[in-house]
Design an enzyme around this catalytic site. Structure first.
Site, PDB file in Angstrom:
ATOM      1  CE  LYS A  15      -2.085  -0.989   3.733  1.00  0.00           C
ATOM      2  NZ  LYS A  15      -1.296  -2.366   4.220  1.00  0.00           N
ATOM      3  NE  ARG A  89      -4.083  -1.661  10.456  1.00  0.00           N
ATOM      4  CZ  ARG A  89      -3.090  -1.063   9.706  1.00  0.00           C
ATOM      5  NH1 ARG A  89      -3.315   0.128   9.348  1.00  0.00           N
ATOM      6  NH2 ARG A  89      -2.349  -1.621   9.969  1.00  0.00           N
ATOM      7  NE  ARG A 128       7.968  -2.543   6.110  1.00  0.00           N
ATOM      8  CZ  ARG A 128       6.841  -2.290   6.085  1.00  0.00           C
ATOM      9  NH1 ARG A 128       5.831  -1.626   5.349  1.00  0.00           N
ATOM     10  NH2 ARG A 128       6.152  -2.714   7.349  1.00  0.00           N
ATOM     11  NE  ARG A 154       6.692  -0.556  10.201  1.00  0.00           N
ATOM     12  CZ  ARG A 154       5.478  -0.637   9.439  1.00  0.00           C
ATOM     13  NH1 ARG A 154       5.368   0.163   8.302  1.00  0.00           N
ATOM     14  NH2 ARG A 154       4.499  -1.020   9.755  1.00  0.00           N
ATOM     15  NE  ARG A 165       2.569  -5.198  11.099  1.00  0.00           N
ATOM     16  CZ  ARG A 165       3.630  -4.699  10.246  1.00  0.00           C
ATOM     17  NH1 ARG A 165       4.795  -5.275  10.617  1.00  0.00           N
ATOM     18  NH2 ARG A 165       3.169  -4.065   9.228  1.00  0.00           N
TER      19      ARG A 165
HETATM   20  P1  AP5 Z   1       4.849  -1.672   1.600  1.00  0.00           P
HETATM   21  O1  AP5 Z   1       4.341  -0.998   0.563  1.00  0.00           O
HETATM   22  O2  AP5 Z   1       5.758  -0.955   2.871  1.00  0.00           O
HETATM   23  O3  AP5 Z   1       3.558  -2.353   2.453  1.00  0.00           O
HETATM   24  P2  AP5 Z   1       2.433  -1.840   3.092  1.00  0.00           P
HETATM   25  O4  AP5 Z   1       1.124  -2.493   2.785  1.00  0.00           O
HETATM   26  O5  AP5 Z   1       2.429  -0.338   3.248  1.00  0.00           O
HETATM   27  O6  AP5 Z   1       2.890  -2.519   4.423  1.00  0.00           O
HETATM   28  P3  AP5 Z   1       2.799  -1.729   6.060  1.00  0.00           P
HETATM   29  O7  AP5 Z   1       3.419  -2.987   6.952  1.00  0.00           O
HETATM   30  O8  AP5 Z   1       3.185  -0.562   6.143  1.00  0.00           O
HETATM   31  O9  AP5 Z   1       1.407  -1.934   6.410  1.00  0.00           O
HETATM   32  P4  AP5 Z   1       0.582  -2.085   7.607  1.00  0.00           P
HETATM   33  O10 AP5 Z   1      -0.706  -1.688   7.063  1.00  0.00           O
HETATM   34  O11 AP5 Z   1       0.892  -3.281   8.583  1.00  0.00           O
HETATM   35  O12 AP5 Z   1       1.258  -0.811   8.649  1.00  0.00           O
HETATM   36  P5  AP5 Z   1       0.683   0.537   8.990  1.00  0.00           P
HETATM   37  O13 AP5 Z   1       1.840   1.448   8.865  1.00  0.00           O
HETATM   38  O14 AP5 Z   1      -0.380   0.922   8.326  1.00  0.00           O
HETATM   39  O15 AP5 Z   1       5.728  -2.991   1.175  1.00  0.00           O
HETATM   40  C1  AP5 Z   1       6.338  -3.923   2.054  1.00  0.00           C
HETATM   41  C2  AP5 Z   1       7.625  -4.564   1.428  1.00  0.00           C
HETATM   42  O16 AP5 Z   1       7.283  -5.008   0.441  1.00  0.00           O
HETATM   43  C3  AP5 Z   1       8.453  -3.238   1.048  1.00  0.00           C
HETATM   44  O17 AP5 Z   1       9.660  -3.796   1.569  1.00  0.00           O
HETATM   45  C4  AP5 Z   1       8.578  -3.254  -0.343  1.00  0.00           C
HETATM   46  O18 AP5 Z   1       9.816  -2.825  -1.110  1.00  0.00           O
HETATM   47  C5  AP5 Z   1       7.996  -4.516  -0.703  1.00  0.00           C
HETATM   48  N1  AP5 Z   1       6.910  -4.715  -1.881  1.00  0.00           N
HETATM   49  C6  AP5 Z   1       5.900  -3.853  -2.169  1.00  0.00           C
HETATM   50  N2  AP5 Z   1       5.204  -4.191  -2.983  1.00  0.00           N
HETATM   51  C7  AP5 Z   1       5.902  -5.340  -3.545  1.00  0.00           C
HETATM   52  C8  AP5 Z   1       5.774  -6.280  -4.722  1.00  0.00           C
HETATM   53  N3  AP5 Z   1       4.570  -5.945  -5.515  1.00  0.00           N
HETATM   54  N4  AP5 Z   1       6.117  -7.191  -4.921  1.00  0.00           N
HETATM   55  C9  AP5 Z   1       7.522  -7.528  -4.238  1.00  0.00           C
HETATM   56  N5  AP5 Z   1       7.670  -6.732  -3.244  1.00  0.00           N
HETATM   57  C10 AP5 Z   1       6.936  -5.739  -2.818  1.00  0.00           C
HETATM   58  O19 AP5 Z   1       0.442   0.016  10.761  1.00  0.00           O
HETATM   59  C11 AP5 Z   1       1.290  -0.138  11.535  1.00  0.00           C
HETATM   60  C12 AP5 Z   1       0.707  -0.297  12.985  1.00  0.00           C
HETATM   61  O20 AP5 Z   1       0.030   0.959  13.303  1.00  0.00           O
HETATM   62  C13 AP5 Z   1      -0.610  -1.189  12.882  1.00  0.00           C
HETATM   63  O21 AP5 Z   1       0.082  -2.652  13.305  1.00  0.00           O
HETATM   64  C14 AP5 Z   1      -1.324  -0.653  14.381  1.00  0.00           C
HETATM   65  O22 AP5 Z   1      -0.713  -0.745  15.372  1.00  0.00           O
HETATM   66  C15 AP5 Z   1      -1.214   0.795  14.057  1.00  0.00           C
HETATM   67  N6  AP5 Z   1      -2.220   1.435  13.005  1.00  0.00           N
HETATM   68  C16 AP5 Z   1      -2.016   2.022  11.913  1.00  0.00           C
HETATM   69  N7  AP5 Z   1      -3.158   2.463  11.475  1.00  0.00           N
HETATM   70  C17 AP5 Z   1      -4.165   2.041  12.275  1.00  0.00           C
HETATM   71  C18 AP5 Z   1      -5.511   2.105  12.174  1.00  0.00           C
HETATM   72  N8  AP5 Z   1      -6.194   2.803  11.442  1.00  0.00           N
HETATM   73  N9  AP5 Z   1      -6.107   1.771  13.346  1.00  0.00           N
HETATM   74  C19 AP5 Z   1      -5.619   1.222  14.379  1.00  0.00           C
HETATM   75  N10 AP5 Z   1      -4.343   0.985  14.530  1.00  0.00           N
HETATM   76  C20 AP5 Z   1      -3.423   1.396  13.258  1.00  0.00           C
END
Ligand code: AP5
Length: 206
Positions: A15, A89, A128, A154, A165
């Site tokens: 994403k 979420r 990552r 991270r 997660r």
């Molecule tokens: P990347 O693009 O970084 O993936 P992403 O989908 O953005 O993953 P995140 O881990 O950031 O999502 P998340 O939803 O768990 O975390 P968030 O920060 O929102 O890609 C991942 C890797 O793969 C990279 O190395 C990239 O280079 C590679 N890649 C990408 N696309 C690829 C492809 N097509 N092929 C191969 N490789 C690829 O949340 C973190 C924490 O915050 C949560 O656990 C929670 O505690 C809290 N939080 C955040 N939002 C909320 C909410 N709304 N409600 C409650 N808690 C929340």
């Protein structure tokens, strides 16, 4: 606000990677609750202190905290086209967003569900790495950082936290797919494919 797009999908679905591309090519604004929370943790704010324990355990931060953050941010968005990345979420978050938007006579335009297998997520997240200076995301195998760039991992990208997660995603966030499908807003992209292919699928939707 202009167009309102939601990126829905498990951790590591890509994403953030796809948001970066849309920002660069089309000037979208990204609202990532994960980025906002990580910044608060880095700055040691009250919000950061509250959020850190949940994030390190792979749990969701409570809805009222997240909804409060979004309420504040929505005012700054003006007429921009927005990608919500990692929000909503939970069903209560989605209902709160609908309510906030309807007060401005707006609604979500499209929800893009990133469909990707759990094993692929684990490969991606354990590899990552982030450039702490620019926030740019790399992967030690698929997209290695250029030489000379110091990258960090991270805290929640350890395998046991990644598995937690994923579990939380399947139980609390996946039901949103149905919520938006019923409203006729859901489009699914195959996010197991390489980044260029996923980007093309998204451009076709938009
Ligand atoms: P990347 O693009 O970084 O993936 P992403 O989908 O953005 O993953 P995140 O881990 O950031 O999502 P998340 O939803 O768990 O975390 P968030 O920060 O929102 O890609 C991942 C890797 O793969 C990279 O190395 C990239 O280079 C590679 N890649 C990408 N696309 C690829 C492809 N097509 N092929 C191969 N490789 C690829 O949340 C973190 C924490 O915050 C949560 O656990 C929670 O505690 C809290 N939080 C955040 N939002 C909320 C909410 N709304 N409600 C409650 N808690 C929340």
């Amino acid at each position: 606000m202009g167009k309102i797009i939601i990126f829905l999908g498990p951790p590591g679905a890509g994403k953030g990677t796809q948001s970066e591309r849309l920002i660069k090519e089309y000037g979208f604004v990204q609202l990532s609750t994960g980025d906002i929370l990580r910044e608060a943790v880095r700055n040691g704010t009250e919000l950061g202190k509250k959020a850190k324990q949940y994030m390190d355990a792979g749990q969701l931060v409570p809805d009222e905290i997240i909804i409060g953050i979004i309420k504040e941010k929505l005012n700054e968005l003006k007429d921009k086209n927005v990608i919500f990345d990692g929000f909503p979420r939970t069903i209560p978050q989605a209902e709160a967003l609908d309510e906030m938007l309807s007060q401005e006579g707006k609604e979500v335009d499209v929800v893009i569900l990133f469909d990707v297998d759990d094993e692929e997520v684990i490969k991606r997240l354990s590899g990552r790495r982030i450039d702490p200076n620019t926030g740019k995301t790399y992967h030690i195998i698929y997209n290695p950082p250029p030489e000379g760039i110091e990258v960090i991992q991270r805290d929640d990208d350890k395998e046991e936290v990644i598995r937690k997660r994923l579990e939380v995603y399947h139980s609390q966030t996946e039901p949103l797919a149905d919520y938006y499908k019923k409203k006729g807003k859901l489009v699914v992209v195959n996010a197991n494919n390489p980044p260029d292919d996923v980007y093309n699928q998204i451009k076709e939707v938009l």
